[in-house]
Design a protein around this motif. Sequence first.
Motif, PDB file in Angstrom:
ATOM      1  N   GLU A 161       0.832  -1.197   0.000  1.00 43.43           N
ATOM      2  CA  GLU A 161       0.000   0.000   0.000  1.00 43.43           C
ATOM      3  C   GLU A 161       0.869   1.250   0.000  1.00 43.43           C
ATOM      4  N   LEU A 162       0.342   2.286  -0.608  1.00 43.50           N
ATOM      5  CA  LEU A 162       1.035   3.574  -0.632  1.00 43.50           C
ATOM      6  C   LEU A 162       0.025   4.671  -0.311  1.00 43.50           C
ATOM      7  N   VAL A 163       0.355   5.459   0.701  1.00 41.93           N
ATOM      8  CA  VAL A 163      -0.481   6.600   1.084  1.00 41.93           C
ATOM      9  C   VAL A 163       0.248   7.875   0.695  1.00 41.93           C
ATOM     10  N   ALA A 164      -0.422   8.759  -0.042  1.00 38.75           N
ATOM     11  CA  ALA A 164       0.167  10.061  -0.370  1.00 38.75           C
ATOM     12  C   ALA A 164       0.280  10.889   0.906  1.00 38.75           C
ATOM     13  N   GLU A 165       1.490  11.366   1.193  1.00 31.57           N
ATOM     14  CA  GLU A 165       1.751  12.042   2.462  1.00 31.57           C
ATOM     15  C   GLU A 165       2.345  13.425   2.220  1.00 31.57           C
ATOM     16  N   PRO A 166       1.669  14.493   2.636  1.00 28.74           N
ATOM     17  CA  PRO A 166       2.308  15.812   2.583  1.00 28.74           C
ATOM     18  C   PRO A 166       3.416  15.897   3.620  1.00 28.74           C
ATOM     19  N   PRO A 167       4.440  16.679   3.359  1.00 26.11           N
ATOM     20  CA  PRO A 167       5.510  16.835   4.352  1.00 26.11           C
ATOM     21  C   PRO A 167       4.957  17.419   5.650  1.00 26.11           C
ATOM     22  N   PRO A 168       5.618  17.169   6.762  1.00 25.25           N
ATOM     23  CA  PRO A 168       5.111  17.643   8.061  1.00 25.25           C
ATOM     24  C   PRO A 168       5.068  19.164   8.185  1.00 25.25           C
ATOM     25  N   LEU A 169       5.633  19.873   7.231  1.00 25.94           N
ATOM     26  CA  LEU A 169       5.555  21.335   7.221  1.00 25.94           C
ATOM     27  C   LEU A 169       4.114  21.811   7.112  1.00 25.94           C
ATOM     28  N   TRP A 170       3.235  20.990   6.528  1.00 20.70           N
ATOM     29  CA  TRP A 170       1.830  21.348   6.346  1.00 20.70           C
ATOM     30  C   TRP A 170       0.917  20.273   6.920  1.00 20.70           C
ATOM     31  N   GLU A 171      -0.214  20.714   7.458  1.00 21.74           N
ATOM     32  CA  GLU A 171      -1.306  19.786   7.721  1.00 21.74           C
ATOM     33  C   GLU A 171      -1.873  19.323   6.381  1.00 21.74           C
ATOM     34  N   ARG A 172      -2.459  18.130   6.360  1.00 21.25           N
ATOM     35  CA  ARG A 172      -2.955  17.574   5.098  1.00 21.25           C
ATOM     36  C   ARG A 172      -3.936  18.523   4.408  1.00 21.25           C
ATOM     37  N   ALA A 173      -4.912  19.065   5.167  1.00 16.10           N
ATOM     38  CA  ALA A 173      -5.932  19.924   4.560  1.00 16.10           C
ATOM     39  C   ALA A 173      -5.305  21.198   3.991  1.00 16.10           C
ATOM     40  N   GLU A 174      -4.351  21.781   4.702  1.00 20.37           N
ATOM     41  CA  GLU A 174      -3.708  23.005   4.231  1.00 20.37           C
ATOM     42  C   GLU A 174      -2.865  22.728   2.990  1.00 20.37           C
ATOM     43  N   PHE A 175      -2.156  21.628   2.989  1.00 23.16           N
ATOM     44  CA  PHE A 175      -1.365  21.269   1.815  1.00 23.16           C
ATOM     45  C   PHE A 175      -2.275  21.107   0.598  1.00 23.16           C
ATOM     46  N   CYS A 176      -3.399  20.452   0.773  1.00 27.04           N
ATOM     47  CA  CYS A 176      -4.328  20.246  -0.338  1.00 27.04           C
ATOM     48  C   CYS A 176      -4.897  21.563  -0.839  1.00 27.04           C
ATOM     49  N   ARG A 177      -5.233  22.469   0.075  1.00 26.70           N
ATOM     50  CA  ARG A 177      -5.754  23.770  -0.346  1.00 26.70           C
ATOM     51  C   ARG A 177      -4.715  24.531  -1.167  1.00 26.70           C
ATOM     52  N   ARG A 178      -3.491  24.562  -0.684  1.00 25.71           N
ATOM     53  CA  ARG A 178      -2.445  25.291  -1.400  1.00 25.71           C
ATOM     54  C   ARG A 178      -2.111  24.634  -2.733  1.00 25.71           C
ATOM     55  N   LEU A 179      -2.070  23.318  -2.735  1.00 25.88           N
ATOM     56  CA  LEU A 179      -1.766  22.609  -3.973  1.00 25.88           C
ATOM     57  C   LEU A 179      -2.879  22.811  -5.000  1.00 25.88           C
ATOM     58  N   THR A 180      -4.117  22.836  -4.543  1.00 28.98           N
ATOM     59  CA  THR A 180      -5.236  23.084  -5.450  1.00 28.98           C
ATOM     60  C   THR A 180      -5.084  24.420  -6.151  1.00 28.98           C
ATOM     61  N   ARG A 181      -4.767  25.471  -5.398  1.00 31.61           N
ATOM     62  CA  ARG A 181      -4.579  26.796  -6.000  1.00 31.61           C
ATOM     63  C   ARG A 181      -3.414  26.784  -6.997  1.00 31.61           C
ATOM     64  N   GLU A 182      -2.318  26.199  -6.579  1.00 31.18           N
ATOM     65  CA  GLU A 182      -1.133  26.155  -7.435  1.00 31.18           C
ATOM     66  C   GLU A 182      -1.410  25.353  -8.703  1.00 31.18           C
ATOM     67  N   LEU A 183      -2.116  24.262  -8.553  1.00 35.27           N
ATOM     68  CA  LEU A 183      -2.409  23.400  -9.701  1.00 35.27           C
ATOM     69  C   LEU A 183      -3.354  24.094 -10.676  1.00 35.27           C
TER      70      LEU A 183
END
Length: 222
Positions: A161-183
Amino acid sequence: MYFVTRRVHGGEYRMRPDDEVNNAIGYILALGCERHGVKVATFCAMSNHYHATVYDPLGQLAAWECFVNSRLASYLNARHGRTSHVLDASEGNAIEVQGAVFMSKSAYTVANPTKAGLVYDPKAWPGLLIGLRDLRSGRPRVFHRPDDYFDPEGLLPEKVELVAEPPPLWERAEFCRRLTRELEESLAQHRAALAAAGRKWVGIEAVRAGRSGSRSEAESFS
């Protein structure tokens, strides 16, 4: 935190996507992460290269790269009945990045099929893509041992199994929000550039129909 790229020698379509190739790449990637503790935030396998954004809490990135690239090259040679050089070290590297650059490289990774002019939306890419859907859900992707390559009676696990993991610099929800904007910004730029150049989308069927030994101007080194 690192942005990792590795390219197929000569730009050949040795990684042209189908279910078997996608599963094999995912299995090798996940097994390497399990063994060496590397965490994957995003990953995209194109027909002739891959990109990933990862972090390395145990300092095992070099061992992880060696494991993934050597097994992947061996699998692709076995699949195509060849013994040739597969992945070019001279055209791949792991670049250490920080903060905003890691975020932009994660967007670059997910947007790569669109940047290359292959599909309008990366969600339509038929290759292995670990992106926002995986990051948002936090659920594992399951990959099964390719028994046409790995010994079904051997010691390797039947599935990993592989779980996509944001670095500990960000909480998962915050990383997703920022990545969504950037993407979203990245995709808009790539679509506009394609339209300005008068190019049409290559499309999934053309990607799947490509020969494993061919080279695409659109996809090479994107």
